[in-house]
Enzyme design. Structure first.
Site, mmCIF file in Angstrom:
data_model
loop_
_atom_site.group_PDB
_atom_site.id
_atom_site.type_symbol
_atom_site.label_atom_id
_atom_site.label_comp_id
_atom_site.label_asym_id
_atom_site.label_seq_id
_atom_site.Cartn_x
_atom_site.Cartn_y
_atom_site.Cartn_z
ATOM 1 N N CYS A 1 38.165 50.131 30.535
ATOM 2 C CA CYS A 1 37.305 51.371 30.174
ATOM 3 C C CYS A 1 38.329 52.785 29.249
ATOM 4 C CB CYS A 1 36.543 52.393 30.951
ATOM 5 S SG CYS A 1 35.448 51.589 32.127
ATOM 6 N N ARG B 1 43.162 48.473 26.817
ATOM 7 C CA ARG B 1 42.633 48.492 27.626
ATOM 8 C C ARG B 1 41.391 47.188 28.123
ATOM 9 N NH1 ARG B 1 44.743 53.426 30.706
ATOM 10 N NH2 ARG B 1 43.092 53.039 32.162
ATOM 11 N N TRP C 1 34.290 49.025 29.596
ATOM 12 C CA TRP C 1 33.921 47.696 30.022
ATOM 13 C C TRP C 1 33.223 47.285 31.171
ATOM 14 C CZ3 TRP C 1 35.114 45.230 35.234
ATOM 15 C CH2 TRP C 1 35.887 43.589 34.836
ATOM 16 N N ASN D 1 35.321 56.344 34.115
ATOM 17 C CA ASN D 1 36.303 55.301 34.851
ATOM 18 C C ASN D 1 36.175 55.070 36.006
ATOM 19 O OD1 ASN D 1 37.123 55.247 31.387
ATOM 20 N ND2 ASN D 1 38.699 56.033 32.287
ATOM 21 N N GLY D 2 35.485 53.800 36.526
ATOM 22 C CA GLY D 2 35.774 53.463 37.852
ATOM 23 C C GLY D 2 33.935 53.024 38.153
ATOM 24 N N GLU E 1 50.976 30.522 37.009
ATOM 25 C CA GLU E 1 51.113 31.837 35.623
ATOM 26 C C GLU E 1 50.847 31.097 34.555
ATOM 27 O OE1 GLU E 1 51.459 35.088 32.990
ATOM 28 O OE2 GLU E 1 50.871 34.719 35.423
ATOM 29 N N LYS F 1 47.423 32.189 31.889
ATOM 30 C CA LYS F 1 47.287 32.704 30.258
ATOM 31 C C LYS F 1 46.610 31.950 29.469
ATOM 32 C CE LYS F 1 50.102 35.905 30.747
ATOM 33 N NZ LYS F 1 49.167 36.402 31.872
ATOM 34 N N GLU G 1 43.100 33.149 30.438
ATOM 35 C CA GLU G 1 43.075 34.250 29.990
ATOM 36 C C GLU G 1 42.539 34.565 28.333
ATOM 37 O OE1 GLU G 1 45.405 37.505 32.326
ATOM 38 O OE2 GLU G 1 46.285 36.251 31.479
ATOM 39 N N HIS H 1 46.651 15.753 47.746
ATOM 40 C CA HIS H 1 45.441 16.191 48.404
ATOM 41 C C HIS H 1 44.384 16.957 47.904
ATOM 42 C CE1 HIS H 1 48.635 15.833 51.642
ATOM 43 N NE2 HIS H 1 49.891 15.914 50.857
ATOM 44 N N LYS I 1 43.027 45.532 30.634
ATOM 45 C CA LYS I 1 44.382 45.814 31.046
ATOM 46 C C LYS I 1 44.455 46.288 31.788
ATOM 47 C CE LYS I 1 48.769 45.089 29.412
ATOM 48 N NZ LYS I 1 48.618 44.221 29.330
#
Length: 604
Positions: A2, A27, A74, A98-99, A476, A480, A483, A499, A599
């Site tokens: 947000c 963000r 968001w 926000n929150g 990572e 990526k 995302e 396994h 973000k």
């Protein structure tokens, strides 16, 4: 997550509020809106989706005035929609938030007699403030009483119709700053929101709330006591919200890494002494254990740090996902050091872990990109990564700067603990100083990687493999790809394939491995032969010696610069970043603002 921006003065504010919202797009958000106080009334405009949709609403139905608050949302409580978009209204009150208000259900029950329009916790907050105004006393008293009833994480901007000359704001758990201008005062989630308006900011501390008028700021602490907070002059934030010649912020930030790594390394390395400059407060020579806590990409940077601290410095390291750390009730040695890793320094779960460790008596250090952040202020030691503002939601340059900083700390710890002599330290310092050049050389592979990505774009699933320090790089790399391309991807330690995960390999499944020539190379290639035998399409990121050794055992081999153990993870990460970027580009997804992501994750 947000974004909030607010302005109070004598000139009209809508165009500047919209500019502030555009600066907050990085963000992550799914709706936007603003509220304006003018001529003794408050009105608002809202839209689902991108800011351009809000601009279209304002074109058809203009709104302007000298006081306003604006928001990019968001979604947490309630799906993305115009009804759930901020600002919310309740009687005389308009609010942006926000929150998460954790006790919103309890407050909603208390206010069951009121008519609610949305599914959000924010609307409940507006109703509670309006309800408290009904109970009498001054509006400022009413706002204070309402704030005392909220539990959770929030940053709030509040307009009250009866006081159009004021903006109320509050912060608990989510960052918030107020800015000072000539005959104006400002409110923003971060420096970026206010960069075009002022460079003089006051960062509200935990539990603070404030009353803004055009020529004054009154700040109160958690107990309602008036307090003074320092003014911070923030330079340069107005210069970076520009893609330059690049198509996306993410691509720009990938290509900035030779420079950002040089800045990181120059902060921690002492070239005159060929050593490492550590904050004196760390005392890495005396601790028993290091605890690294982080989320997402920062967690994978911490995983690389774990390998480096143990292999180079001989110090035991635990690493935890921040969202789980407190809840497993970890047994903590008071002679341990906790290092929290966060780009923003505001990540809610990581911040909560930091506070948990401080209460347990541990020394704490924050490795962050924003030295004015909450973590930097609350940790015993604040350590910068100096990557500069990162706009793309998918982290690139912050990740490599985090790894580089942790590598420097590992070398310094190795020297302090007697694990490295001066010659060994000097060798590591020389190797690290050569890293920006190797990264620049890695970027020359972009065209070849783009070709590989074009074939990867048709896949429905992909697997990333590695061993040793390449395991977090595989994790990572998978993150990526997920995302920004929305292709399902999983990262694994290559030895774990047998396994269970190998059951998912079928004809044509892409398997991407990071394996520079090292002591684990042959084992990794053996694992690649296992998946190749089951029809996988194997893509190997390696170095020149690795390519020669792999021969025709892989379908595609991408050669990156040869690098020593301490810097190889960063060199390999560049290849994974470019692969994800070009795959997303081929699929036409929103590279800088991928769906459902934000973000800075400032809620748990």
């Amino acid at each position: 997550m947000c974004g909030i921006v607010g302005i109070i003065g004598s000139k009209t504010v809508t165009s500047r509020l919209m500019a502030g919202l555009r600066r907050l797009e990085y963000r992550g958000y799914d709706s936007a809106g603003l509220a304006i106080a003018a001529d003794g009334a408050i009105d608002r405009r809202r839209a689902k989706g991108k800011i351009v949709n809000l601009e279209a609403v304002l074109t058809v139905d203009p709104l302007d005035g000298p006081v306003g608050i604006a928001h990019t949302r968001w979604a947490t409580h309630g799906a993305p929609s115009v009804t759930n978009a901020h600002p919310h209204r309740a009687g005389r009150v308009a609010i942006v938030h926000n929150g998460i208000i954790e006790n919103f259900a309890e407050i909603r029950e208390k206010l069951a007699h009121r008519n609610l329009e949305s599914d959000t916790d924010t609307e409940i907050a507006a109703h509670l403030i309006d309800h408290e105004i009904d109970q009498g006393g001054t509006i400022q008293d009413a706002v204070g009483r309402a704030l005392a009833q909220f539990r959770g994480a929030y940053a709030l901007g509040i307009l009250v119709e009866d006081e159009p000359h004021r903006i109320y704001c509050a912060r608990r758990g989510s960052p918030l700053a107020v800015g000072i201008g000539k005959g104006e005062r400002y409110l923003g989630s971060d420096a970026m929101a206010l960069a075009a308006l002022t460079d003089q900011l006051i960062y509200l501390e935990e539990g603070d709330w404030a009353v803004l008028e055009s020529d004054s700021i009154q700040i109160f602490d958690d107990n309602g006591t008036p307090v003074e907070r320092d003014i911070t002059v923030v330079r340069g934030a107005d210069d970076i919200a520009d893609k330059g010649s690049f198509d996306h912020f993410m691509l720009k930030e990938i290509h900035e890494q030779p420079d950002t790594l040089a800045r990181t390394l120059s902060h921690y390395l002492d070239l005159a002494a060929m050593g490492v400059s550590l904050p004196e407060e760390l005392d890495l020579g005396q601790i028993n254990r290091i605890v690294i806590v982080a989320c997402g990409t920062a967690f994978y940077a911490g995983m690389v740090g774990q390998y480096l601290f143990e292999q180079i410095a001989g110090v035991a390291v635990d690493i935890d996902i921040a969202s789980e750390f407190r809840y497993r009730e970890p047994v903590l040695d008071p002679n341990s050091l906790m290092i929290v890793v966060s780009q923003s320094g505001e990540t809610a779960d990581t911040l909560a872990a930091l506070r948990y460790a401080k209460e347990a008596g541990l020394k704490t250090a924050a490795l962050v990109n924003v030295m004015t952040s909450t973590m930097a202020r609350e940790a015993d030691v604040a350590m910068p990564i100096n990557a500069g503002p990162e706009i793309g939601v998918a982290s690139t340059k912050a990740f490599t700067s985090q790894v580089a900083a942790l590598a420097c700390l590992a070398v310094g710890a190795g020297e302090l603990r007697g694990k490295l002599d001066s010659d060994s330290v000097a060798t590591h310092v020389r190797e690290l100083m050569g890293l920006p050049t190797k990264v620049a050389d890695s970027l020359k592979s972009a065209a070849e990687i783009a070709t590989i990505a074009g074939t990867l774009a048709g896949a429905s699933s992909a697997f990333f493999l590695g061993r040793g320090t390449m395991v977090p790089i595989a994790l990572e790399g998978a993150l990526k790809l997920k995302e920004i391309s929305y292709i399902h991807a999983e990262g694994y330690a290559a030895g774990e394939l047998k396994h269970g995960p190998i059951a998912l390999i079928e004809d044509g499944t892409p398997v991407i491995a990071s394996a520079p020539m090292d002591g684990l190379f042959e084992k990794t290639v053996s694992n690649l032969q296992e998946v190749a035998a089951r029809g996988a399409r194997v893509i190997l990121f390696t170095d020149a010696e690795g390519k020669a050794a792999a021969g025709d055992q892989v379908d595609t081999c991408l050669v990156l610069p040869t690098a020593p153990m301490i810097s190889a993870p960063i060199v390999q990460a560049i290849g994974q970043q470019l692969l994800a970027y070009h795959t997303a580009l081929a699929l036409g997804t929103d590279v800088d603002q991928p769906r459902n992501l934000a973000k800075s994750v400032t809620v748990e």
